[in-house]
Scaffold this active site. Structure first.
Site, PDB file in Angstrom:
ATOM      1  N   GLU A 149      -7.731 -10.767  12.022  1.00  0.00           N
ATOM      2  CA  GLU A 149      -8.958 -11.473  11.979  1.00  0.00           C
ATOM      3  C   GLU A 149      -7.917 -12.798  11.335  1.00  0.00           C
ATOM      4  OE1 GLU A 149     -11.369 -13.936   8.073  1.00  0.00           O
ATOM      5  OE2 GLU A 149     -10.989 -11.187   7.461  1.00  0.00           O
ATOM      6  N   HIS A 204       5.693  -3.663   4.696  1.00  0.00           N
ATOM      7  CA  HIS A 204       5.206  -3.577   5.964  1.00  0.00           C
ATOM      8  C   HIS A 204       3.886  -2.902   6.185  1.00  0.00           C
ATOM      9  CE1 HIS A 204       6.704   0.536   5.624  1.00  0.00           C
ATOM     10  NE2 HIS A 204       5.904   0.331   6.475  1.00  0.00           N
ATOM     11  N   HIS A 245      -9.555  -4.269   7.830  1.00  0.00           N
ATOM     12  CA  HIS A 245      -8.590  -4.861   8.926  1.00  0.00           C
ATOM     13  C   HIS A 245      -7.462  -5.597   8.056  1.00  0.00           C
ATOM     14  CE1 HIS A 245     -11.773  -8.347   6.493  1.00  0.00           C
ATOM     15  NE2 HIS A 245     -11.183  -8.651   7.105  1.00  0.00           N
TER      16      HIS A 245
END
Length: 139
Positions: free
Chosen positions: A115, A7, A66
């Protein structure tokens, strides 16, 4: 042996704002809410949000760290417009060769960089093999 990502958990300052973002803008499936937590299924991943109001968040925008989600080329304009229509903070991103495919960089309400990318790992490796002879590739 590691099997997969289990997760991804984000610390958020306002749980309701983040639920709105991940459910209504990114179209994640809300699975659970609690006093200070929410769970989503998004792109086959378990995304956990934990509200932590007193965490400093001012320097996060300096990092390139990211999480990228895959989208189809045909959906690129749709997602870009969807993010704009919802006043999402869209980042300029880096200058990119078209062989490296297309990306939209943006932030969630807490400044976590996300992104949407139209390429695959194979696309990236093939592009780098062609365009970046200084890199070393392994089997």
């Amino acid at each position: 042996m590691l099997k997969s990502i289990n997760h991804i958990c984000f610390s958020v300052r306002n749980l309701n704002d983040s639920i709105h973002f991940y459910r209504d803008i990114l179209l994640g499936k809300l699975l659970l809410t609690g006093k200070k937590t929410a769970y989503f299924e998004l792109a086959g991943l378990w995304i956990a949000l934990n509200e932590e109001k007193d965490i400093p968040r001012n320097e996060i925008h300096f990092s390139y760290t990211h999480i990228a989600f895959t989208i189809d080329d045909s959906e690129f304009k749709y997602w870009h417009q969807r993010l704009k229509d919802n006043n999402v903070n869209i980042l300029e991103g880096r200058v990119r060769d078209i062989r490296d495919r297309q990306s939209i960089y943006f932030t969630d309400p807490d400044g976590h960089k996300l992104e949407l990318h139209t390429g695959t790992l194979e696309n990236r490796l093939n592009y780098y093999k062609e365009a970046k002879p200084h890199m070393t590739f392994y089997k």
